[in-house]
Design an enzyme around this catalytic site. Structure first.
Site, PDB file in Angstrom:
ATOM      1  N   HIS A  38       5.862   5.570  11.248  1.00  0.00           N
ATOM      2  CA  HIS A  38       7.064   4.753  11.047  1.00  0.00           C
ATOM      3  C   HIS A  38       8.344   5.592  11.001  1.00  0.00           C
ATOM      4  CE1 HIS A  38       5.941   0.633  10.350  1.00  0.00           C
ATOM      5  NE2 HIS A  38       5.192   0.858   9.304  1.00  0.00           N
TER       6      HIS A  38
ATOM      7  N   ASN B 229      10.000   4.542   3.605  1.00  0.00           N
ATOM      8  CA  ASN B 229      11.396   4.936   3.416  1.00  0.00           C
ATOM      9  C   ASN B 229      11.637   6.275   4.087  1.00  0.00           C
ATOM     10  OD1 ASN B 229      11.579   2.759   1.406  1.00  0.00           O
ATOM     11  ND2 ASN B 229      10.276   4.115   0.220  1.00  0.00           N
TER      12      ASN B 229
ATOM     13  N   GLU C 239       2.458   5.681   7.736  1.00  0.00           N
ATOM     14  CA  GLU C 239       3.832   5.807   7.248  1.00  0.00           C
ATOM     15  C   GLU C 239       4.607   6.872   8.012  1.00  0.00           C
ATOM     16  OE1 GLU C 239       4.662   3.427   5.467  1.00  0.00           O
ATOM     17  OE2 GLU C 239       2.625   2.786   4.988  1.00  0.00           O
TER      18      GLU C 239
ATOM     19  N   GLY D 159       0.848  -1.192   0.000  1.00  0.00           N
ATOM     20  CA  GLY D 159       0.000   0.000   0.000  1.00  0.00           C
ATOM     21  C   GLY D 159       0.881   1.237   0.000  1.00  0.00           C
ATOM     22  N   ALA D 160       1.924   1.181   0.818  1.00  0.00           N
ATOM     23  CA  ALA D 160       2.849   2.301   0.931  1.00  0.00           C
ATOM     24  C   ALA D 160       4.092   1.821   1.665  1.00  0.00           C
ATOM     25  CB  ALA D 160       2.207   3.453   1.707  1.00  0.00           C
ATOM     26  N   MET D 161       5.169   2.594   1.569  1.00  0.00           N
ATOM     27  CA  MET D 161       6.425   2.175   2.192  1.00  0.00           C
ATOM     28  C   MET D 161       7.102   3.375   2.826  1.00  0.00           C
ATOM     29  SD  MET D 161       8.572  -0.178   2.926  1.00  0.00           S
ATOM     30  CE  MET D 161       9.993   0.259   3.919  1.00  0.00           C
TER      31      MET D 161
END
Ligand code: NAG
Ligand code: NAG
Ligand code: NAG
Ligand code: NAG
Ligand code: NAG
Ligand code: ZN
Length: 950
Positions: A374, A338, A371, A334-336
Site C-alpha cells: 500500500h 499510514n 501494508e 488488522g493493520a493500517m
C-alpha cells in the site's frame, strides 16, 4: 487497511458464513479460521467499529465538499491529555487555494468543539492584516461540515491561511485519535493514544478536507509528557520545551509529501523499538510495548526485505526517509497502511520467539507485505474516491502474496491463493445479494461497508487474472508507468486500465481489438462471475457457453441484467498436460451465445482455466468429468496441485447449484485418500465442511462422519499428531487440518491425545511449550469441550496471564468450545461487559466462538436477539451486530430459522440501515440451505449408503 480477521472471529466468520468454507464444529472453526486467515491475511469484513453509528442521510444527499477551495498544506499542533481527562487541545493552520470564487470555507469536523473566536482567515500576502471578516460559523452535523461564512469572497488564484483552535477528545472507540491501555508485567496500567483514520475519521482529530483526493502536505507537532514518545508519518526533526511546564515537550516532525488525510497518523506511547538497517536508504523501526518487544524480531527482519522487494517490483524507490511499524494493544482493523507509520493489531505484527504457529507466521508475513504494498499502491497513488477502494485493497491483497513469496519462497503461497482468496470469495459472489466490486458510494456508513471480501478477495482475484493474461512483464511495466504518472496524486480504475492497455499494445500481449478497460469493465461493473460449460464434439470441436454462476436460481429474481464477461481462455489436455502457460490463448467475448475452439484431441480429458487464474468456474460433459476422475484416482500428480483444488471446488459448487450430479464431486472426494498435498485438501475440506454443517443436526450425520474419517485417517496417520517445527510449512498446515478435522469428528486417537496434553499442561502450567503452537487451537478446544469448569477456568486464567496476543486469541476462541450451557452463557455476558477481562476489540470473537459451537449456537442466537441494544451500545455500532447475526446464522437450514431471521430484520430495520446487507446475505443463505436440504440430503445419504457408510 488489512481487514480484521485474525482474532476477530466475527469478521472471519461473517466472510465465510454464507460460504461453504466454515465448519460449525468449533475445532474446525478455529483452525480453519486461523489457517485461512493467517495464510491469506485477510478477509474480513471491517464490520466492527466503523465509526459511523447509525447512518443519517442528509436531505440533499450531497455530502462531498465544495470544489471551490482545496488544501495545500496543514500545520497541526496537538496536545493530548493521555494521563488526564482525555481532552485534546488542537490548533490547525491550513493553507488553501481557491479555484472558484466562494464566500465560505467548508471543511470536515466531527466530535470537535471549535473555539470560534480563534478562527481567522488571511490572504497569504497579508498575514499581518486584519484578515477576512467572518459573518457566521455553523455546523452541518449530518455532513460533518464546519462552515465559516465570509463577508467577502475568496478569489481564485490566491492562497489563504485558515487558522482554528479547538478541543477534541481521545475516545475509546478505536477511531480518530483514540486512547488505549495495557497492563505491564508489574501489574500497572499504562495509557497510550493512537490514530486510525481510514476511511473518514481524520475529521475527529483535526478539522480537515477529509476526502482522499484532497491531498496536501502536513507539518505535525505533538505535545507529550516527557516519559512518553511521539511518532508520526515523518521523522522527528527536534524537540522543544513546552512553555514553563517541564513535564511536557513539543515534538516537531518533518513535512510530509502530498498525501491524503486518511493516511495521516500519530501514536503517543511509552513503547520501545528495534531498528533495522537492512535497507541502506530507509530507517526501519518496529515498535511494541516493552514486554512484547522481543516479539518484533520477525517483523524487523521481514519488513525491510519486503520493502526492498516492492522497491524492485514497482521500480520506484520508497519515497520517505523512514518506515515505522507499531503493534497496538487495541486496534479495530488488522493493520493500517499510514504512510511511513503502519499500525497493526498485535497478532498481525508480533511473533513469540519461543514458539508460534505456522498460521501466525503466515499471517504476520502476509499483513506486513499487504501494508507495505500500500505504501505505493494507495499512499503514493491514491484512489480518487472510495468507489475505487477495491483497487487499493484488491491490489494490496494480491501484492501481499508476491511480497510474502519473495521473503518466504519455501511456503509456495502463490499456490494457496486459490483456496484462501479466490475460492473463498467465489462462495459469496455466487449469491444474488452480492454486489459489484466497483460501487458508487457517498455516505460514511456505506464507505465502511466496502471493506468486505468482495473488495479484498475478488479484487485480488481479478488483478491476479489480469497479471496472468497480460503476462508478468507487461503487468509490471504497466504498473510502474501508472505509479509514475499519478504519483502524489489520485487515480481511478480507468487510469490503471489505460496504462496497462498501452503497455499491452506495446508488448503485443493484448489483442489489437481489445482494451484492458473493455475486458475489466465486465468484471468490475457487474457483480458475480461466470461458469463456462465446455462441450466437445466427436471431431474435437469445443463449444463454450457462459452464464452467471448462481448458487441458487430463484425464479422470482427481478434482476434482468444480461450478465456476460470477456473471459480469458486457457486449457490443456491429457496427451501433453502443461499447466504453465496462463496467458490467454483465446478470448471468449462478452457477446454472442457461444464460442468455438477447434482441434482438441478427443477421447482424453481436457481441463480449462489453468491454475484457476481466471475468475470463473468450468463445467464439462459427464464424459470429461469421468476422465478427470480416473486421472485423479490413477495418478493425480499428472494434474497440477492447483488444478486438483480447482476440480474439487468447482465440482462441489456446481453440484450444490444443481448444475452437476453430486456423484461427481463425491467421487472426486474419494481420491483424497491418496492426496498428500495441502492445497487440494484444503479446497476439498472447505467444501466437505458444508455437507458436514448441513448434516450436523440430522440422522444422516453418522454415515457422513464415517465417510469423512475414512478419507481423513490416512492423512492423519501420515502427518501424525506430533508436531515438529522443523517440518515444512505445508506439512505443518496439513497436520493442522488433519488434527482439527479428526478431533472435531471425534476420532478417539486425536481426542485422547488432546485431552491428555491439556491435562499435562494443567498439572504443570509453566510447561506450556510442550503443546505445539500449531495444535493449540484443536487441543485447547477439544479438552475444554470434553472437560468441565476446571478446564475452562484454567484456560481463562491462562488467558488473563498471557503476554502473547496470538495465544490470547487462541485461548479466547477455545473458551467458546465448552459444552456446559451455563459456562457459555457466562462467557457471552462477559464478552460484552466492560472490565470483564475481554477487550472490546475481542468481544465479537468470543461471540463467534460460541456461535460456532454446536452446543452454543442457539444460545448465542438467543443471547443476541435478547440483547441487541445492550450489544450495540457496548460496541457503539449496529454494523457489528449484523456481523454477529451472520455468525450465528451461518448454518441455519430450517424454515423456523428463516422466519427468525426475517423477524430480526424487520424488528431492527431502522437501526440496521445499510448493515441490512449482511442480514440479507444470511437470509438468502438460509433459504439456500433449506432448498439444499430438500434437494440433496436424501441423495447424499443414499450415496453414502451405497458406498457402505450407514
Ligand atoms: C482537561 O485538562 C486540561 C489540562 O488539565 C484542561 O486544560 C482542560 O480544560 C480539561 N478539559 C476538560 C473538558 O475538562
Ligand atoms: C460554500 O460555497 C460553495 C461554492 O461557492 C457553495 O457551493 C456552497 O453551497 C457554499 N456553502 C454554504 C453553506 O453556503
Ligand atoms: C461556535 O459556533 C458554532 C456554530 O455556530 C456554535 O454551534 C457553537 O456553539 C459556537 N461555540 C461557541 C463556544 O461559541
Ligand atoms: C496555490 O496557489 C499558489 C498561488 O497563490 C500557487 O503558487 C501554488 O502553486 C498553488 N498550489 C497548488 C498545490 O496548486
Ligand atoms: C508518565 O508520567 C505521568 C505523570 O506525569 C504518569 O501519569 C504516567 O503514568 C507516566 N506514563 C508512563 C508510561 O510511565
Ligand atoms: Zn489494505
Amino acid at each position: 487497511m488489512d481487514k480484521k480477521d485474525d482474532d476477530a472471529g466475527t469478521s472471519y466468520s461473517s466472510a465465510r458464513s454464507s460460504s461453504h468454507c466454515m465448519s460449525r464444529r468449533s475445532t474446525i472453526f478455529i483452525v480453519v479460521f486461523l489457517f485461512v486467515v493467517l495464510v491469506c491475511a485477510g478477509f474480513l469484513v471491517h464490520f466492527c467499529w466503523p465509526g459511523a453509528k447509525e447512518p443519517s442521510y442528509p436531505e440533499d444527499h450531497d455530502i462531498r465538499l465544495p470544489r471551490s477551495i482545496f488544501p495545500v498544506s496543514y500545520e497541526l499542533w496537538l496536545q493530548p491529555f493521555i494521563n488526564g481527562n482525555f481532552t485534546i487541545l488542537g490548533a490547525v493552520n491550513i493553507v488553501i487555494n481557491v479555484t472558484i470564487p466562494t464566500d465560505n470555507v467548508t471543511l470536515h469536523i466531527s466530535d470537535i468543539i471549535t473555539k470560534n473566536e480563534t478562527v481567522t482567515i488571511h490572504s497569504l500576502h497579508d498575514l499581518d492584516g486584519p484578515g477576512i471578516r467572518i459573518k457566521k460559523q455553523s455546523y452541518d452535523h449530518e455532513k460533518n461540515f464546519y462552515v465559516a461564512l465570509l463577508e467577502e469572497a475568496l478569489e481564485p488564484g490566491r492562497s489563504y491561511k485558515f487558522h482554528m483552535e479547538y478541543e477534541g477528545y481521545l475516545n475509546d472507540q478505536l477511531n480518530g485519535f483514540y486512547r488505549s491501555s495495557y497492563t505491564r508485567s508489574d501489574g500497572s496500567l499504562v495509557l497510550l493514544a493512537a490514530s486510525q483514520f481510514e476511511p473518514v475519521d481524520a475529521r475527529r482529530a483535526f478539522p480537515c478536507f477529509d476526502e482522499p483526493a484532497m491531498k496536501a502536505t502536513f507539518d505535525i507537532h505533538i505535545a507529550r509528557e516527557s516519559n512518553m514518545t511521539a511518532i508520526s508519518n515523518m521523522p522527528k526533526i527536534n524537540t522543544t520545551a513546552f512553555g514553563e511546564n517541564s513535564q511536557w515537550m513539543w515534538d516537531h516532525f518533518g513535512t510530509t509529501l502530498p498525501m491524503s488525510t486518511y493516511l495521516v497518523a500519530f501514536v503517543v506511547s511509552d513503547f520501545q523499538h528495534v531498528e533495522s538497517n537492512y535497507n541502506d536508504h530507509i530507517k526501519f523501526r518496529v515498535w511494541a510495548r516493552q514486554d512484547a518487544i522481543n516479539q518484533t524480531w520477525y517483523a524487523s527482519k521481514t519488513g525491510p526485505q519486503a520493502l526492498s522487494f516492492f522497491e524492485n517490483y514497482f521500480n520506484i524507490s520508497f519515497p520517505l526517509p523512514k518506515q515505522d511499524m507499531i503493534a497496538l494493544p487495541d486496534f479495530s482493523a488488522g493493520a493500517m497502511e499510514n504512510w511511513g507509520l503502519i499500525t497493526y493489531r498485535e497478532t498481525a505484527l508480533l511473533l513469540n520467539p519461543v514458539g508460534y504457529s505456522a498460521s501466525s507466521h503466515s499471517r504476520v508475513a502476509n499483513v506486513i507485505a499487504h501494508e507495505l504494498a500500500h505504501q505505493w499502491f494507495g499512499d503514493l497513488v491514491t484512489m480518487e474516491w472510495w468507489s475505487d477502494l477495491w483497487l487499493n485493497e484488491g491490489f494490496a491483497t494480491y501484492m501481499a502474496y508476491l511480497g510474502t513469496n519473495s521473503v518466504e519462497p519455501d511456503w509456495n503461497v502463490l499456490d494457496t491463493f486459490v483456496v484462501t482468496d479466490l475460492q473463498n470469495v467465489f462462495a459469496l459472489d455466487c449469491l444474488e445479494s452480492s454486489h459489484p466490486i466497483s460501487v458508487a458510494v457517498e455516505f460514511p456508513n456505506d464507505i465502511n461497508q466496502l471493506f468486505d471480501d468482495i473488495s479484498y478477495s475478488k479484487g485480488a482475484s481479478i488483478i491476479r487474472m489480469m497479471n496472468h493474461f497480460l503476462t508478468e512483464e507487461t503487468f509490471k511495466a504497466g504498473l510502474t508507468k501508472y505509479l509514475n504518472v499519478h504519483q502524489f496524486g489520485n487515480a481511478a480504475q480507468d487510469d490503471l486500465w489505460q496504462c496497462l492497455t498501452e503497455q499491452g499494445r506495446a508488448d503485443g500481449t493484448l489483442p489489437e481489438h481489445l482494451s484492458v478497460k473493455t475486458i475489466m469493465d465486465t468484471w468490475t461493473l457487474q457483480m458475480g462471475y461466470p461458469v463456462i460449460s465446455v462441450h466437445l464434439s466427436r471431431d474435437g470441436q469445443a463449444t463454450l457457453t457462459q452464464k452467471r454462476f448462481l448458487m441458487v436460481n430463484t425464479s422470482v429474481s427481478t434482476d434482468t441484467h444480461d450478465y456476460k464477461w470477456w473471459i480469458p481462455i486457457t486449457f490443456t489436455t491429457q496427451d501433453s498436460p502443461d499447466f504453465s502457460v496462463t496467458k490467454a490463448s483465446h478470448w471468449m467475448p462478452a457477446l454472442g451465445s457461444s464460442y468455438v475452439i477447434d482441434g482438441l484431441p478427443t477421447n482424453q480429458w481436457h481441463l480449462f482455466n489453468l491454475e484457476q487464474t481466471g475468475y470463473y468456474r468450468v463445467n464439462y460433459g459427464v464424459e470429461n468429468w469421468n476422465l478427470l476422475i480416473n486421472q485423479l484416482q490413477d495418478n493425480s500428480s499428472v494434474l497440477s496441485l492447483v488444478s486438483r483444488a480447482q476440480l474439487a471446488d468447482d465440482s462441489f459448487d456446481l453440484a450444490r447449484a444443481g448444475e452437476l450430479d453430486y456423484d461427481i464431486p463425491l467421487q472426486i472426494s474419494s481420491y483424497l485418500e491418496a492426496e498428500k498435498e495441502f492445497v487440494p485438501w484444503s479446497a476439498a475440506l472447505s467444501n466437505l465442511a458444508y455437507l458436514e454443517n448441513m448434516f450436523t443436526r440430522t440422522r444422516g450425520y453418522v454415515a457422513l462422519r464415517n465417510y469423512l474419517l475414512g478419507i481423513l485417517i490416512p492423512l492423519y496417520n501420515d502427518v501424525g499428531f506430533e508436531d515438529n517445527p522443523d517440518d515444512t510449512h505445508s506439512l505443518q498446515n496439513k497436520r493442522v487440518l488433519a488434527v482439527a478435522w479428526t478431533c472435531a469428528l471425534e476420532y478417539s486417537d486425536c481426542v485422547v491425545k488432546s485431552v491428555s496434553s491439556y491435562a499435562n499442561w494443567m498439572a504443570n502450567p509453566t510447561k506450556i511449550s510442550d503443546i505445539s503452537d500449531n495444535l493449540k487451537p484443536t487441543i485447547y478446544c477439544t479438552a475444554i469441550a470434553r472437560g468441565g469448569e476446571d478446564e475452562w477456568n484454567f484456560a481463562w486464567s491462562q488467558y488473563r496471564l498471557s503476554n502473547v496476543a496470538s495465544e490470547k486469541a487462541t485461548l479466547l476462541g477455545a473458551l467458546g468450545c465448552s459444552r456446559e450451557i451455563w459456562i457459555l452463557a457466562r462467557f457471552l455476558e462477559m464478552a460484552f461487559t466492560e472490565g470483564s477481562g475481554i477487550r472490546k476489540q475481542d468481544a465479537t470473537r468470543a461471540f463467534s466462538a460460541v456461535a460456532a459451537n454446536d452446543v452454543g449456537r442457539d444460545l448465542a442466537w438467543d443471547f443476541l436477539r435478547n440483547n441487541v441494544m445492550w450489544i450495540s451500545n457496548y460496541l457503539q455500532t449496529f454494523t457489528a451486530v449484523s456481523a454477529l447475526v451472520t455468525d450465528a446464522a451461518s448454518e441455519f437450514n430450517t424454515p423456523l430459522n428463516y422466519q427468525e431471521l426475517l423477524k430480526f430484520k424487520s424488528d431492527f430495520s431502522e437501526e440496521l440501515g445499510s448493515a441490512t446487507y449482511a442480514i440479507d446475505q444470511s437470509i438468502e443463505n438460509t433459504s439456500n440451505n433449506i432448498a439444499w436440504m430438500d434437494n440433496y440430503y436424501d441423495y447424499i445419504v443414499n450415496w453414502l449408503h451405497d458406498h457402505g457408510y450407514e
